[in-house]
Design a protein around this motif. Structure first.
Motif, PDB file in Angstrom:
ATOM      1  N   THR A 129       0.827  -1.195   0.000  1.00 61.52           N
ATOM      2  CA  THR A 129       0.000   0.000   0.000  1.00 61.52           C
ATOM      3  C   THR A 129       0.868   1.254   0.000  1.00 61.52           C
ATOM      4  OG1 THR A 129      -1.512  -1.289   1.364  1.00 61.52           O
ATOM      5  CG2 THR A 129      -2.006   1.032   1.107  1.00 61.52           C
ATOM      6  N   ALA A 130       2.015   1.186   0.703  1.00 57.78           N
ATOM      7  CA  ALA A 130       2.903   2.342   0.758  1.00 57.78           C
ATOM      8  C   ALA A 130       3.694   2.519  -0.538  1.00 57.78           C
ATOM      9  CB  ALA A 130       3.864   2.199   1.934  1.00 57.78           C
ATOM     10  N   ASP A 131       3.854   1.457  -1.294  1.00 58.34           N
ATOM     11  CA  ASP A 131       4.593   1.505  -2.559  1.00 58.34           C
ATOM     12  C   ASP A 131       3.649   1.026  -3.658  1.00 58.34           C
ATOM     13  OD1 ASP A 131       6.514   1.642  -4.522  1.00 58.34           O
ATOM     14  OD2 ASP A 131       7.445  -0.272  -3.987  1.00 58.34           O
ATOM     15  N   PRO A 132       2.907   1.951  -4.286  1.00 53.20           N
ATOM     16  CA  PRO A 132       1.860   1.545  -5.234  1.00 53.20           C
ATOM     17  C   PRO A 132       2.382   0.677  -6.365  1.00 53.20           C
ATOM     18  CG  PRO A 132       1.669   3.872  -4.700  1.00 53.20           C
ATOM     19  CD  PRO A 132       2.970   3.400  -4.115  1.00 53.20           C
ATOM     20  N   ALA A 133       1.506  -0.151  -6.881  1.00 52.46           N
ATOM     21  CA  ALA A 133       1.835  -1.078  -7.960  1.00 52.46           C
ATOM     22  C   ALA A 133       2.041  -0.321  -9.271  1.00 52.46           C
ATOM     23  CB  ALA A 133       0.711  -2.099  -8.104  1.00 52.46           C
ATOM     24  N   PRO A 134       2.640  -0.984 -10.262  1.00 48.24           N
ATOM     25  CA  PRO A 134       2.890  -0.330 -11.557  1.00 48.24           C
ATOM     26  C   PRO A 134       1.598   0.089 -12.257  1.00 48.24           C
ATOM     27  CG  PRO A 134       4.209  -2.324 -11.338  1.00 48.24           C
ATOM     28  CD  PRO A 134       3.237  -2.334 -10.200  1.00 48.24           C
ATOM     29  N   LEU A 135       1.718   1.128 -13.048  1.00 49.25           N
ATOM     30  CA  LEU A 135       0.598   1.652 -13.819  1.00 49.25           C
ATOM     31  C   LEU A 135       1.154   2.140 -15.153  1.00 49.25           C
ATOM     32  CD1 LEU A 135      -2.493   2.341 -13.534  1.00 49.25           C
ATOM     33  CD2 LEU A 135      -1.763   4.658 -12.966  1.00 49.25           C
ATOM     34  N   THR A 136       0.526   1.727 -16.254  1.00 46.56           N
ATOM     35  CA  THR A 136       0.973   2.146 -17.580  1.00 46.56           C
ATOM     36  C   THR A 136       0.038   3.228 -18.117  1.00 46.56           C
ATOM     37  OG1 THR A 136       1.869  -0.053 -18.043  1.00 46.56           O
ATOM     38  CG2 THR A 136       1.469   1.391 -19.936  1.00 46.56           C
ATOM     39  N   VAL A 137       0.633   4.330 -18.506  1.00 42.78           N
ATOM     40  CA  VAL A 137      -0.141   5.442 -19.070  1.00 42.78           C
ATOM     41  C   VAL A 137      -0.078   5.351 -20.585  1.00 42.78           C
ATOM     42  CG1 VAL A 137      -0.388   7.949 -19.187  1.00 42.78           C
ATOM     43  CG2 VAL A 137       0.394   6.872 -17.076  1.00 42.78           C
ATOM     44  N   GLY A 138      -1.205   5.496 -21.246  1.00 45.99           N
ATOM     45  CA  GLY A 138      -1.258   5.399 -22.699  1.00 45.99           C
ATOM     46  C   GLY A 138      -0.461   6.491 -23.388  1.00 45.99           C
ATOM     47  N   ILE A 170      -4.010   4.676  -7.910  1.00 46.85           N
ATOM     48  CA  ILE A 170      -2.664   5.130  -7.552  1.00 46.85           C
ATOM     49  C   ILE A 170      -1.666   4.137  -8.119  1.00 46.85           C
ATOM     50  CG2 ILE A 170      -1.142   5.819  -5.663  1.00 46.85           C
ATOM     51  CD1 ILE A 170      -3.677   7.400  -5.662  1.00 46.85           C
ATOM     52  N   GLY A 171      -0.597   4.632  -8.751  1.00 40.81           N
ATOM     53  CA  GLY A 171       0.387   3.709  -9.300  1.00 40.81           C
ATOM     54  C   GLY A 171       1.668   4.407  -9.689  1.00 40.81           C
ATOM     55  N   ARG A 172       2.682   3.597  -9.946  1.00 41.47           N
ATOM     56  CA  ARG A 172       3.971   4.126 -10.409  1.00 41.47           C
ATOM     57  C   ARG A 172       4.060   3.956 -11.918  1.00 41.47           C
ATOM     58  NH1 ARG A 172       7.752   5.795  -6.972  1.00 41.47           N
ATOM     59  NH2 ARG A 172       7.447   5.347  -4.746  1.00 41.47           N
ATOM     60  N   VAL A 223       5.017   8.434  -9.104  1.00 44.61           N
ATOM     61  CA  VAL A 223       3.680   8.103  -8.607  1.00 44.61           C
ATOM     62  C   VAL A 223       2.663   8.996  -9.298  1.00 44.61           C
ATOM     63  CG1 VAL A 223       2.166   8.073  -6.589  1.00 44.61           C
ATOM     64  CG2 VAL A 223       4.528   7.286  -6.379  1.00 44.61           C
ATOM     65  N   ARG A 224       1.636   8.364  -9.855  1.00 43.79           N
ATOM     66  CA  ARG A 224       0.550   9.088 -10.520  1.00 43.79           C
ATOM     67  C   ARG A 224      -0.774   8.700  -9.885  1.00 43.79           C
ATOM     68  NH1 ARG A 224       1.712  10.772 -15.723  1.00 43.79           N
ATOM     69  NH2 ARG A 224      -0.125  12.122 -15.394  1.00 43.79           N
ATOM     70  N   THR A 231      -0.041  17.793  -8.162  1.00 43.20           N
ATOM     71  CA  THR A 231       0.235  18.597  -6.974  1.00 43.20           C
ATOM     72  C   THR A 231       0.854  19.934  -7.353  1.00 43.20           C
ATOM     73  OG1 THR A 231       2.384  17.510  -6.744  1.00 43.20           O
ATOM     74  CG2 THR A 231       0.543  16.600  -5.483  1.00 43.20           C
ATOM     75  N   ASP A 232       0.851  20.843  -6.376  1.00 43.85           N
ATOM     76  CA  ASP A 232       1.507  22.131  -6.568  1.00 43.85           C
ATOM     77  C   ASP A 232       3.012  21.933  -6.660  1.00 43.85           C
ATOM     78  OD1 ASP A 232      -0.721  23.928  -6.512  1.00 43.85           O
ATOM     79  OD2 ASP A 232      -0.892  23.544  -4.359  1.00 43.85           O
ATOM     80  N   ALA A 233       3.690  22.942  -7.198  1.00 40.00           N
ATOM     81  CA  ALA A 233       5.154  22.898  -7.266  1.00 40.00           C
ATOM     82  C   ALA A 233       5.729  22.794  -5.861  1.00 40.00           C
ATOM     83  CB  ALA A 233       5.674  24.160  -7.957  1.00 40.00           C
ATOM     84  N   GLY A 234       6.747  21.971  -5.709  1.00 39.18           N
ATOM     85  CA  GLY A 234       7.397  21.807  -4.417  1.00 39.18           C
ATOM     86  C   GLY A 234       6.934  20.578  -3.657  1.00 39.18           C
ATOM     87  N   THR A 235       5.833  19.968  -4.080  1.00 34.70           N
ATOM     88  CA  THR A 235       5.325  18.753  -3.443  1.00 34.70           C
ATOM     89  C   THR A 235       5.067  17.706  -4.510  1.00 34.70           C
ATOM     90  OG1 THR A 235       4.243  20.043  -1.716  1.00 34.70           O
ATOM     91  CG2 THR A 235       3.532  17.767  -1.975  1.00 34.70           C
ATOM     92  N   THR A 236       5.651  16.536  -4.344  1.00 30.11           N
ATOM     93  CA  THR A 236       5.417  15.469  -5.303  1.00 30.11           C
ATOM     94  C   THR A 236       4.166  14.689  -4.902  1.00 30.11           C
ATOM     95  OG1 THR A 236       6.710  13.799  -4.122  1.00 30.11           O
ATOM     96  CG2 THR A 236       7.898  15.265  -5.644  1.00 30.11           C
ATOM     97  N   LEU A 237       3.603  13.984  -5.855  1.00 29.53           N
ATOM     98  CA  LEU A 237       2.429  13.167  -5.558  1.00 29.53           C
ATOM     99  C   LEU A 237       2.800  12.018  -4.625  1.00 29.53           C
ATOM    100  CD1 LEU A 237      -0.557  13.227  -6.247  1.00 29.53           C
ATOM    101  CD2 LEU A 237      -0.121  11.562  -8.032  1.00 29.53           C
ATOM    102  N   ALA A 238       4.051  11.541  -4.722  1.00 21.26           N
ATOM    103  CA  ALA A 238       4.498  10.478  -3.810  1.00 21.26           C
ATOM    104  C   ALA A 238       4.455  10.967  -2.368  1.00 21.26           C
ATOM    105  CB  ALA A 238       5.909  10.031  -4.180  1.00 21.26           C
ATOM    106  N   GLU A 239       4.893  12.200  -2.136  1.00 19.48           N
ATOM    107  CA  GLU A 239       4.859  12.766  -0.783  1.00 19.48           C
ATOM    108  C   GLU A 239       3.422  12.966  -0.317  1.00 19.48           C
ATOM    109  OE1 GLU A 239       8.996  15.374  -0.925  1.00 19.48           O
ATOM    110  OE2 GLU A 239       7.123  16.224  -1.688  1.00 19.48           O
TER     111      GLU A 239
END
Length: 376
Positions: A128-137, A162-164, A169-170, A210-218
């Motif tokens: 849950t803390a490390d999301p599974a893979p995700l493929t973006v078209g 949620i996925g990598r 992380v997206r 997310t806003d600049a300065g914060t990643t979606l992973a955070e």
């Protein structure tokens, strides 16, 4: 941490107690039971009405984590099943996204009763803390992947996937009835509403950025901490409900002319469980308090609280079954229902073993003086 409820928290607790009264509680406990012997035809409609009622009571975006812990404990006591806790986590993640009309619209929709299910984990890959893979078209507007153990998918208005993707992380909102989405219900111990979901070029309604300065992973890390605190509180409530059931049965069930509770062995076991549960409740409330502090970084506290609550809830549910004896295994008894729910809910956001593996390095950092430094 403070040990008393604020006036607002006291009012919320009283409103929930009034809503989840003796008449409604038995219905709520059975509303997601997919027993072959149970009538579940109207359950989705009942869950939708209860979700809306709880939302109207204020259980939506903007509620503090301490207040959510109080509410989640009461929901666990009645074995509530539904998308409410997932929706709360989704709303938190949305609140971390870039300001603008899309965020405001999503938060307003949640406040009005929109239901969102979290889809973050796949079988055998990631935690849950490390999301599974995700493929973006190629066009950036579709996703492909799979997620397991997603709750109440047919009733959700949106799935928060949620996925990598490419090491990043997206997070995307996808409709459960969108083209390319396949849904299969699990047959699991809890007999509930957990599903495996496949995405094959499924169109994305909204990407969360997310806003600049914060990643979606955070942002996801912070949201997961809050979700774990709520789940820990839910499990404390589940443990309390099971314990109350065991105590009530021990008082009413007679053996050799005396109530079971008069037997010293049973009385001491129930007293021990009561003390354990009270201790875990304080740990969970402390984690919720830490999460609400402006500089709070409750990753360690949230993982510890959930691991302790999960193990305690399962132990109490098992002891409740033993107190009830053979009757506890029958369909008429709620003891088996608490046992089933504890088995599933204790794994929803990480098993105790997974949580301990996260806690060990964090605790080492804390003890060696590196404080609250908790990289995502």
């Amino acid at each position: 941490m403070k040990t008393t409820l604020s006036p607002g928290q006291q009012a919320l607790q009283e409103q929930l107690e009034e809503f989840l009264d003796e008449e409604l509680t038995p219905l709520v406990r059975r509303m997601a039971d997919r027993s072959p012997h149970a009538d579940t035809e109207d359950n989705p409609d009942i869950r939708a009405m209860i979700h809306q009622a709880l939302t109207d009571l204020g259980l939506s975006a903007g509620l503090g984590r301490e207040s959510w812990a109080i509410a989640a404990e009461q929901l666990g006591d009645v074995l509530y099943q539904g998308t409410l806790l997932d929706t709360a986590a989704a709303a938190e993640l949305v609140s971390h996204t870039a300001a603008g009309g899309a965020r405001d619209e999503l938060l307003a929709a949640v406040a009005e009763g929109t239901r969102i299910a979290l889809a973050a984990r796949d079988t055998g890959t990631g935690t849950t803390a490390d999301p599974a893979p995700l493929t973006v078209g190629p066009d950036g507007n579709t996703v492909t992947g799979s997620r397991s153990f997603v709750g109440f998918v047919p009733e959700a208005d949106q799935l928060l996937v949620i996925g990598r993707a490419g090491g990043t992380v997206r997070a995307a909102l996808v409709r459960p009835d969108a083209p390319g989405v396949t849904v299969r219900r699990h047959e699991e111990l809890g007999r509930g509403e957990l599903y495996a979901v496949g995405f094959d070029g499924a169109p994305v309604d909204t990407w969360l950025e997310t806003d600049a300065g914060t990643t979606l992973a955070e942002a996801w890390r912070a949201v997961l901490d809050g979700a774990r605190v709520r789940q820990a509180a839910y499990l404390v409530g589940l443990g309390q409900g099971a314990l109350d059931l065991a105590v009530s049965y021990a008082k009413s069930r007679k053996q050799f002319g005396k109530p079971l509770g008069h037997q010293q062995v049973i009385a001491l076991r129930l007293a021990d469980l009561t003390a354990r549960l009270d201790a875990v409740r304080l740990v969970v409330r402390a984690a919720a308090w830490e999460a609400d502090r402006p500089a709070g970084a409750p990753r360690l506290e949230a993982a510890q609280a959930l691991a302790m609550a999960a193990e305690t809830a399962r132990k109490i549910a098992a002891e409740t079954m033993q107190v009830h004896g053979a009757y506890g295994m029958t369909e008429d008894s709620d003891a088996q229902l608490f046992y089933r729910r504890a088995a599933v809910e204790s794994l929803r956001l990480g098993s105790p073993a997974e949580l301990r593996s996260e806690v060990a390095p964090l605790l080492k950092d804390r003890l060696t003086g590196r404080g609250h430094s908790q990289p995502a």
